[in-house]
Design a protein around this motif. Structure first.
Motif, PDB file in Angstrom:
ATOM      1  N   PHE A  60       0.837  -1.210   0.000  1.00 47.88           N
ATOM      2  CA  PHE A  60       0.000   0.000   0.000  1.00 47.88           C
ATOM      3  C   PHE A  60       0.869   1.257   0.000  1.00 47.88           C
ATOM      4  N   ILE A  61       1.837   1.316   0.924  1.00 44.94           N
ATOM      5  CA  ILE A  61       2.704   2.502   1.004  1.00 44.94           C
ATOM      6  C   ILE A  61       3.512   2.641  -0.277  1.00 44.94           C
ATOM      7  N   GLY A  62       4.021   1.530  -0.806  1.00 41.71           N
ATOM      8  CA  GLY A  62       4.793   1.579  -2.045  1.00 41.71           C
ATOM      9  C   GLY A  62       3.970   2.082  -3.212  1.00 41.71           C
ATOM     10  N   ALA A  63       2.712   1.625  -3.311  1.00 39.72           N
ATOM     11  CA  ALA A  63       1.835   2.042  -4.412  1.00 39.72           C
ATOM     12  C   ALA A  63       1.524   3.531  -4.313  1.00 39.72           C
ATOM     13  N   VAL A  64       1.212   4.005  -3.118  1.00 35.13           N
ATOM     14  CA  VAL A  64       0.919   5.429  -2.919  1.00 35.13           C
ATOM     15  C   VAL A  64       2.144   6.269  -3.276  1.00 35.13           C
ATOM     16  N   SER A  65       3.323   5.786  -2.878  1.00 33.98           N
ATOM     17  CA  SER A  65       4.560   6.504  -3.168  1.00 33.98           C
ATOM     18  C   SER A  65       4.788   6.626  -4.670  1.00 33.98           C
ATOM     19  N   ILE A  66       4.548   5.537  -5.422  1.00 36.97           N
ATOM     20  CA  ILE A  66       4.747   5.554  -6.874  1.00 36.97           C
ATOM     21  C   ILE A  66       3.780   6.532  -7.535  1.00 36.97           C
ATOM     22  N   ILE A  67       2.526   6.507  -7.096  1.00 34.98           N
ATOM     23  CA  ILE A  67       1.502   7.364  -7.702  1.00 34.98           C
ATOM     24  C   ILE A  67       1.845   8.843  -7.543  1.00 34.98           C
ATOM     25  N   PHE A  68       2.357   9.219  -6.376  1.00 31.40           N
ATOM     26  CA  PHE A  68       2.605  10.640  -6.104  1.00 31.40           C
ATOM     27  C   PHE A  68       4.052  11.058  -6.379  1.00 31.40           C
ATOM     28  N   SER A  69       4.878  10.119  -6.808  1.00 22.67           N
ATOM     29  CA  SER A  69       6.274  10.453  -7.102  1.00 22.67           C
ATOM     30  C   SER A  69       6.401  10.992  -8.521  1.00 22.67           C
ATOM     31  N   ALA A  70       7.212  12.013  -8.699  1.00 19.87           N
ATOM     32  CA  ALA A  70       7.431  12.586 -10.030  1.00 19.87           C
ATOM     33  C   ALA A  70       8.175  11.620 -10.935  1.00 19.87           C
ATOM     34  N   LYS A  71       8.878  10.636 -10.344  1.00 18.32           N
ATOM     35  CA  LYS A  71       9.665   9.683 -11.131  1.00 18.32           C
ATOM     36  C   LYS A  71       9.227   8.239 -10.881  1.00 18.32           C
ATOM     37  N   ASP A  72       7.984   8.055 -10.444  1.00 21.60           N
ATOM     38  CA  ASP A  72       7.430   6.714 -10.212  1.00 21.60           C
ATOM     39  C   ASP A  72       8.298   5.893  -9.260  1.00 21.60           C
ATOM     40  N   LYS A  73       8.701   6.496  -8.158  1.00 23.41           N
ATOM     41  CA  LYS A  73       9.573   5.811  -7.198  1.00 23.41           C
ATOM     42  C   LYS A  73       8.781   5.338  -5.987  1.00 23.41           C
ATOM     43  N   ARG A  74       9.050   4.110  -5.569  1.00 23.36           N
ATOM     44  CA  ARG A  74       8.583   3.704  -4.252  1.00 23.36           C
ATOM     45  C   ARG A  74       9.645   4.119  -3.245  1.00 23.36           C
ATOM     46  N   ILE A  75       9.360   3.940  -1.945  1.00 24.39           N
ATOM     47  CA  ILE A  75      10.281   4.423  -0.912  1.00 24.39           C
ATOM     48  C   ILE A  75      11.656   3.788  -1.056  1.00 24.39           C
ATOM     49  N   GLY A  76      11.682   2.490  -1.389  1.00 22.19           N
ATOM     50  CA  GLY A  76      12.969   1.808  -1.578  1.00 22.19           C
ATOM     51  C   GLY A  76      13.809   2.459  -2.651  1.00 22.19           C
ATOM     52  N   ASP A  77      13.178   2.930  -3.725  1.00 20.90           N
ATOM     53  CA  ASP A  77      13.916   3.607  -4.797  1.00 20.90           C
ATOM     54  C   ASP A  77      14.432   4.965  -4.331  1.00 20.90           C
ATOM     55  N   MET A  78      13.623   5.669  -3.534  1.00 17.59           N
ATOM     56  CA  MET A  78      14.044   6.979  -3.045  1.00 17.59           C
ATOM     57  C   MET A  78      15.291   6.856  -2.168  1.00 17.59           C
ATOM     58  N   VAL A  79      15.291   5.860  -1.298  1.00 14.44           N
ATOM     59  CA  VAL A  79      16.417   5.678  -0.376  1.00 14.44           C
ATOM     60  C   VAL A  79      17.649   5.169  -1.117  1.00 14.44           C
ATOM     61  N   ALA A  80      17.447   4.253  -2.059  1.00 16.42           N
ATOM     62  CA  ALA A  80      18.571   3.637  -2.767  1.00 16.42           C
ATOM     63  C   ALA A  80      19.083   4.477  -3.925  1.00 16.42           C
ATOM     64  N   GLY A  81      18.334   5.501  -4.318  1.00 19.38           N
ATOM     65  CA  GLY A  81      18.752   6.318  -5.453  1.00 19.38           C
ATOM     66  C   GLY A  81      18.613   5.578  -6.773  1.00 19.38           C
ATOM     67  N   THR A  82      17.492   4.862  -6.931  1.00 15.97           N
ATOM     68  CA  THR A  82      17.265   4.086  -8.147  1.00 15.97           C
ATOM     69  C   THR A  82      15.948   4.499  -8.819  1.00 15.97           C
ATOM     70  N   ILE A  83      15.828   4.154 -10.086  1.00 16.27           N
ATOM     71  CA  ILE A  83      14.596   4.351 -10.835  1.00 16.27           C
ATOM     72  C   ILE A  83      14.309   3.074 -11.616  1.00 16.27           C
ATOM     73  N   VAL A  84      13.039   2.847 -11.914  1.00 18.56           N
ATOM     74  CA  VAL A  84      12.661   1.709 -12.754  1.00 18.56           C
ATOM     75  C   VAL A  84      12.144   2.275 -14.071  1.00 18.56           C
ATOM     76  N   VAL A  85      12.778   1.875 -15.176  1.00 18.68           N
ATOM     77  CA  VAL A  85      12.439   2.441 -16.475  1.00 18.68           C
ATOM     78  C   VAL A  85      11.968   1.343 -17.428  1.00 18.68           C
ATOM     79  N   ILE A  86      11.278   1.780 -18.476  1.00 17.76           N
ATOM     80  CA  ILE A  86      10.890   0.875 -19.555  1.00 17.76           C
ATOM     81  C   ILE A  86      11.997   0.891 -20.597  1.00 17.76           C
ATOM     82  N   GLU A  87      12.500  -0.277 -20.948  1.00 20.83           N
ATOM     83  CA  GLU A  87      13.578  -0.355 -21.928  1.00 20.83           C
ATOM     84  C   GLU A  87      13.108   0.213 -23.263  1.00 20.83           C
ATOM     85  N   ALA A  88      14.006   0.940 -23.930  1.00 27.32           N
ATOM     86  CA  ALA A  88      13.650   1.598 -25.187  1.00 27.32           C
ATOM     87  C   ALA A  88      13.182   0.591 -26.233  1.00 27.32           C
ATOM     88  N   ARG A  89      13.860  -0.547 -26.324  1.00 20.74           N
ATOM     89  CA  ARG A  89      13.482  -1.550 -27.318  1.00 20.74           C
ATOM     90  C   ARG A  89      12.071  -2.049 -27.072  1.00 20.74           C
TER      91      ARG A  89
END
Length: 265
Positions: free
Chosen positions: A137-166
């Motif tokens: 629940f917290i992760g989903a809310v975080s992704i929805i309101f994040s400018a870069k679709d980040k859950r809390i784990g991504d914010m702390v770790a400095g990561t993003i999840v992207v769609i591969e160009a191909r």
């Protein structure tokens, strides 16, 4: 699935190189996670069956010590599998779990570089927080309101999840192909000489692609209106009979299908 919640992201590397990404929104990430959960369910099921067989085979007084060891090993494997699945797969599959690979998603660092083992470990340890109070629940809310679709784990770790160009290109191509097929454009006999094909520039391709990408959303009358000058441009450049431009939309749609393999890599 065309996911409108995905967001465009531009990253400037330390070398001043601009990288364009599309972040993975809650829809694609949820689907990837469900695939991973199904894989984990199968693995846990196998471990459960293994533990049951051991308890049956070694019940009673026959080799009880060995049975205890084997059951302990099964329990350790259960802990390792459930805690290590996401860390190990992302670490050894280049920022992807099997679910992410199927959906064309990848974990990167904020600077666009490959995720490190430390960042992968941190983002997955914070799954425990993202899962609260129930099923992410917290992760989903975080992704929805994040400018870069980040859950809390991504914010702390400095990561993003992207769609591969191909993967994104293939998804867009399928979407366009479906829209073209619905138009029922007449089939034209188009031949493109190799010398003429080589004269097509990147600007020409961008012009054709910009028109084609409007097919799913624009009315036929407007499509034809925009298609006419573009079709005349290509017919003259490729040495085609201008009669093709009597149905400019059909001409451009077929031209796109013939040229796209030269430009969409």
């Amino acid at each position: 699935m065309n996911e409108s919640l995905d967001k465009e992201l531009t990253i400037v590397t330390p070398e001043q190189v601009q990288l364009q990404f599309q972040t993975a929104g809650i829809g694609s990430r949820t689907l990837a996670h469900l695939i991973d959960c199904l894989i984990l369910l199968v693995m846990n099921g196998l471990l459960f069956v293994f533990a049951i067989l051991i308890s049956r085979l070694y019940s009673g007084d026959w080799l009880p010590a060995l049975a205890d060891y084997l059951i302990a090993i099964a329990l350790i494997l259960w802990v390792v599998v459930n805690l290590g699945y996401f860390v190990c797969t992302e670490a050894f599959m280049g920022g992807q779990t099997p679910g992410k690979r199927i959906l064309g998603l990848r974990v990167l660092q904020n600077n666009g570089q490959s995720a490190t083992l430390l960042s992968i470990l941190i983002r997955n340890l914070f799954r425990l927080l993202d899962m609260m109070p129930t099923f992410y629940f917290i992760g989903a809310v975080s992704i929805i309101f994040s400018a870069k679709d980040k859950r809390i784990g991504d914010m702390v770790a400095g990561t993003i999840v992207v769609i591969e160009a191909r993967f994104e290109r293939m998804k867009r191509r399928k979407h366009i192909d479906k829209a073209i097929s619905k138009k029922n454009y007449p089939i034209l006999t188009l031949e493109i000489e190799e010398a003429k094909r080589q004269e097509i520039t990147a600007v020409d391709w961008q012009l054709l692609q910009a028109w084609v990408e409007r097919i799913p959303t624009m009315h036929d009358a407007k499509l034809q209106e925009l298609a006419l000058p573009i079709a005349q441009h290509f017919a003259k450049k490729l040495g085609h009979d201008l009669g093709f431009t009597l149905d400019p939309a059909a001409y451009l749609a077929q031209l796109y299908e013939k040229l796209r393999n030269d430009w969409e890599v």
